[in-house]
Each structure stands twice: as structure tokens, then as C-alpha cells.
Design a protein around this motif. Sequence first.
Motif, PDB file in Angstrom:
ATOM      1  N   ALA A  65       0.832  -1.208   0.000  1.00  0.00           N
ATOM      2  CA  ALA A  65       0.000   0.000   0.000  1.00  0.00           C
ATOM      3  C   ALA A  65       0.861   1.250   0.000  1.00  0.00           C
ATOM      4  N   PHE A  66       1.988   1.206   0.703  1.00  0.00           N
ATOM      5  CA  PHE A  66       2.852   2.382   0.713  1.00  0.00           C
ATOM      6  C   PHE A  66       3.476   2.613  -0.662  1.00  0.00           C
ATOM      7  N   ARG A  67       3.791   1.555  -1.354  1.00  0.00           N
ATOM      8  CA  ARG A  67       4.319   1.722  -2.708  1.00  0.00           C
ATOM      9  C   ARG A  67       3.260   2.289  -3.645  1.00  0.00           C
ATOM     10  N   ARG A  68       2.028   1.875  -3.488  1.00  0.00           N
ATOM     11  CA  ARG A  68       0.962   2.473  -4.302  1.00  0.00           C
ATOM     12  C   ARG A  68       0.802   3.955  -3.992  1.00  0.00           C
ATOM     13  N   HIS A  69       1.011   4.337  -2.749  1.00  0.00           N
ATOM     14  CA  HIS A  69       0.992   5.753  -2.365  1.00  0.00           C
ATOM     15  C   HIS A  69       2.066   6.525  -3.130  1.00  0.00           C
ATOM     16  N   LEU A  70       3.274   5.978  -3.207  1.00  0.00           N
ATOM     17  CA  LEU A  70       4.356   6.664  -3.924  1.00  0.00           C
ATOM     18  C   LEU A  70       4.066   6.739  -5.415  1.00  0.00           C
ATOM     19  N   GLY A 111       3.277   1.399 -12.388  1.00  0.00           N
ATOM     20  CA  GLY A 111       4.295   2.160 -11.678  1.00  0.00           C
ATOM     21  C   GLY A 111       5.699   1.816 -12.118  1.00  0.00           C
ATOM     22  N   ARG A 112       6.586   2.784 -12.008  1.00  0.00           N
ATOM     23  CA  ARG A 112       7.994   2.563 -12.354  1.00  0.00           C
ATOM     24  C   ARG A 112       8.708   1.936 -11.164  1.00  0.00           C
ATOM     25  N   ILE A 113       9.560   0.934 -11.441  1.00  0.00           N
ATOM     26  CA  ILE A 113      10.265   0.261 -10.362  1.00  0.00           C
ATOM     27  C   ILE A 113      11.663  -0.138 -10.811  1.00  0.00           C
ATOM     28  N   ALA A 114      12.595   0.000  -9.899  1.00  0.00           N
ATOM     29  CA  ALA A 114      13.956  -0.511 -10.064  1.00  0.00           C
ATOM     30  C   ALA A 114      14.310  -1.206  -8.763  1.00  0.00           C
ATOM     31  N   CYS A 115      15.060  -2.304  -8.851  1.00  0.00           N
ATOM     32  CA  CYS A 115      15.290  -3.133  -7.667  1.00  0.00           C
ATOM     33  C   CYS A 115      16.777  -3.369  -7.422  1.00  0.00           C
ATOM     34  N   GLY A 116      17.129  -3.364  -6.148  1.00  0.00           N
ATOM     35  CA  GLY A 116      18.509  -3.572  -5.751  1.00  0.00           C
ATOM     36  C   GLY A 116      18.939  -5.025  -5.880  1.00  0.00           C
ATOM     37  N   THR A 117      20.123  -5.216  -6.459  1.00  0.00           N
ATOM     38  CA  THR A 117      20.735  -6.545  -6.530  1.00  0.00           C
ATOM     39  C   THR A 117      22.080  -6.467  -5.828  1.00  0.00           C
ATOM     40  N   GLY A 118      22.353  -7.458  -5.013  1.00  0.00           N
ATOM     41  CA  GLY A 118      23.604  -7.452  -4.251  1.00  0.00           C
ATOM     42  C   GLY A 118      24.095  -8.857  -4.022  1.00  0.00           C
ATOM     43  N   THR A 119      24.699  -9.085  -2.877  1.00  0.00           N
ATOM     44  CA  THR A 119      25.278 -10.392  -2.559  1.00  0.00           C
ATOM     45  C   THR A 119      24.955 -10.799  -1.132  1.00  0.00           C
ATOM     46  N   ASP A 120      23.859 -10.275  -0.578  1.00  0.00           N
ATOM     47  CA  ASP A 120      23.602 -10.482   0.841  1.00  0.00           C
ATOM     48  C   ASP A 120      23.078 -11.872   1.178  1.00  0.00           C
ATOM     49  N   GLN A 121      22.927 -12.761   0.184  1.00  0.00           N
ATOM     50  CA  GLN A 121      22.645 -14.161   0.517  1.00  0.00           C
ATOM     51  C   GLN A 121      23.896 -14.861   1.037  1.00  0.00           C
ATOM     52  N   LEU A 122      25.063 -14.223   0.877  1.00  0.00           N
ATOM     53  CA  LEU A 122      26.312 -14.777   1.396  1.00  0.00           C
ATOM     54  C   LEU A 122      26.427 -14.409   2.876  1.00  0.00           C
TER      55      LEU A 122
END
Length: 386
Positions: A65-70, A111-122
Motif C-alpha cells: 500500500a505504501f508503494r501504491r501511495h508513492l 508504476g515505475r520500479i527498479a530493484c537492488g541486486t547485491g550479494t547479501d545471501q552470502l
Amino acid sequence: MTVRLPAADGTFRSHEPRGDGSARVAGGAPPVSRTVFAAAHVVADPYADTTPDGPAAVDWDATLAFRRHLWAHGLGVAEAMDTAQRGMGLDWGGAAELIRRSAAEARAVGGRIACGTGTDQLTRPAGDLATVRAAYEEQLALVEECGAQAILMASRALAAVARGPEDYLDVYGHLLGQASEPVVLHWLGPMFDPALEGYWGSRDLDAATETFLEVITAHPGKVGGVKISLLDARREVDLRRRLPRGVRCYTGDDFHYPELIAGDDQGFSHALLGIFDPLGPLAAHAVRVLDTGDTRAFRRLLDPTVELSRHLFRAPTRFYKTGVVFLAWLSGHQSHFTMVGGLQSARSLPHLARAYELADGLGLFPDPDLAAARMASLLAVHGGVR
């Protein structure tokens, strides 16, 4: 109602809520002169039986819901970034689910979205670059599968195992070769995460900048933008002017964002900011004013918000998330002030009281009476009302 607020020196002061919600603005279309993302927080499930070191329990309905607000206010959502407590309560399993759900919601509402990719499964030391590359590849594949733009986040694992600039060139070169669409490279400074000291192979920021630029120029068409989070406006402007044509600079500077977004006669920064989580409607409105060419009106709207932002992001900066979630609660976007990992305790009551006071002074609260009542209830719970 009058609220008695605690100060850092142990005294109390009386605060009369502004009461008008003057910064309230209606939703609107995305700005056209700048691309603007808000790095969005997650809403914890306050009734889940969790432990501080266990998996996060997320209230998915409130989070989406907060993302829909943005989106309703014309902002893009930068998902699963450090604002969402990546590496500070939200593990990769939770982040992956967040990416899947938010990307699906973005498709549903346009809505426009971009998502973070990292290595935090390590969760253990990586040991070698191949392990770091494989972790990045797993996350990149998920983001692209979900149809979102990828933001290549700085990696604690890479910072720990890299021996110098050549290792960063190796890992990022491999990832950019794998990416099917242009990505955003994120340079997150150690003020946001101490484990990232010396990123890009050097503690000398001038040397690190050269490596960062080398990654970009060596892979034309693969980098659509860069996010600079160093809290150094001059360095960002200098780097911005050296970017290849077509590569956008997204400011992540929560101290100097009005001047960086406004720009100068040689260019400007777009925005990908944690402070635009609580400032979302006002920020989007300000950038739409900037679309008309009225830079002065844009600055009149956004400059007064910097004091609040600098307060939320003061050292230790990585705990700014507590203030962001606190303001979301006061604003009525969630029913509680609980955070994954128990980080609602990461800032003091005087710090939170000042955040409330500054936000109220800006007219940020849709319902000022609700905000005042919740502030008073928090103080009462902690025995702070006198």
C-alpha cells in the motif's frame, strides 16, 4: 493538543502542532524533466513471533500500500534498497519476496520500479571473486525475471575479498556482460555502511572515482545510470560532468538534493533518495514545478525540507531508516512503530521528537491530530510525559 517533547539535554519543551497539513498535495503524473525514485521502506508485522536475528516478518499489505501511495504521486519506487533494511534486518529471502511482490504490483498499476541486486545471501565470507559473482548473478536474474530495472548495489562481500581496482573491474565487467538491460550502478559510501570503506579498490576517493568511471566507459550501453551516495555535492557534480552521454546521474545525497536536482548550466542530477520516502508527495510536486522551468519555486518548496533530512541522516547515518519508519507511522501509512530487526530502538526519543517537530513544521502530516496523538502515546509508553 500541546505535546511535551524531550530535548537532548534532558529538558522538555511544549509544541503546538501546526494543524493544517499544508504540504498535502494531490497525486499527479510522473515528473518529466527529472526521473525521481523514492527508496521505500518495508512495514514489519508487529504481531509476528520473531527474534532480532531471525527472518523478517513483513506486513505485505501495508508494504505494498505504501508503494501504491508513492506511485500515485508520480514517483518511481527503488525497491529492496538499504532503506528497506537490506543487511539490517531484511535478508535475501525477504528481499527476494519483496522484489517479486512489488514488481507484480508495479505492473498492475503501471508504476515505475527498479530493484537492488547485491550479494547479501552470502552469510559467510565469500573467499573468492567467483562466489561474489555467482551471488550477484542470482539476484540479477531474479530482478530481470520480474521485469524490473536492476540496481547493482555495493557488496560487502566484494569489499571484503577484493584486492584492488582490478577485482572490481572483473566482477562488474562480468555482471554488465550478463545484464540484458542497462543497469544503475550504486556507489554507497561508508557513512551508510562502514563495511564498504575502500570500495572500488581504494580509500582515496579520487582513485576510486577513476575505477568507477572505467567500469562505465568500458561497457557502453550497459549502464543506464549511476546513483551516488557519498554526501559530497561537489564530488557528485564533478563526477556527473564526466559521465558518458546517455548515462544518468541519480543523486543519493540526502544533504544536498535540492541544489543537485536543480542543477546548473552544465547539467543536473535525477534522484534516487531515501528521504523521498517521507517527502514523497511534496518532492513529486516540487519536481513537477521544476518541469515548468521555475527553479526558484522548486527551491522554495524543497529547500526547507533539508533540515529534516539532515536530522534523519545524521551520524550514524545508517540508522536513518528508524526516522523514516517513524514518520510513516505518524503520517498514518502504518498502524504501528515496529521495524524488522527491532530497529525502532536505534534512535533516541529526543531524536524522534525533533523529527516529529520538523516534519510538523513542514506540514507533512496528512492528519496532524493523529500525528500529535501518536507522538504523545510513544512518549507516554516510555515514561517521557511530564
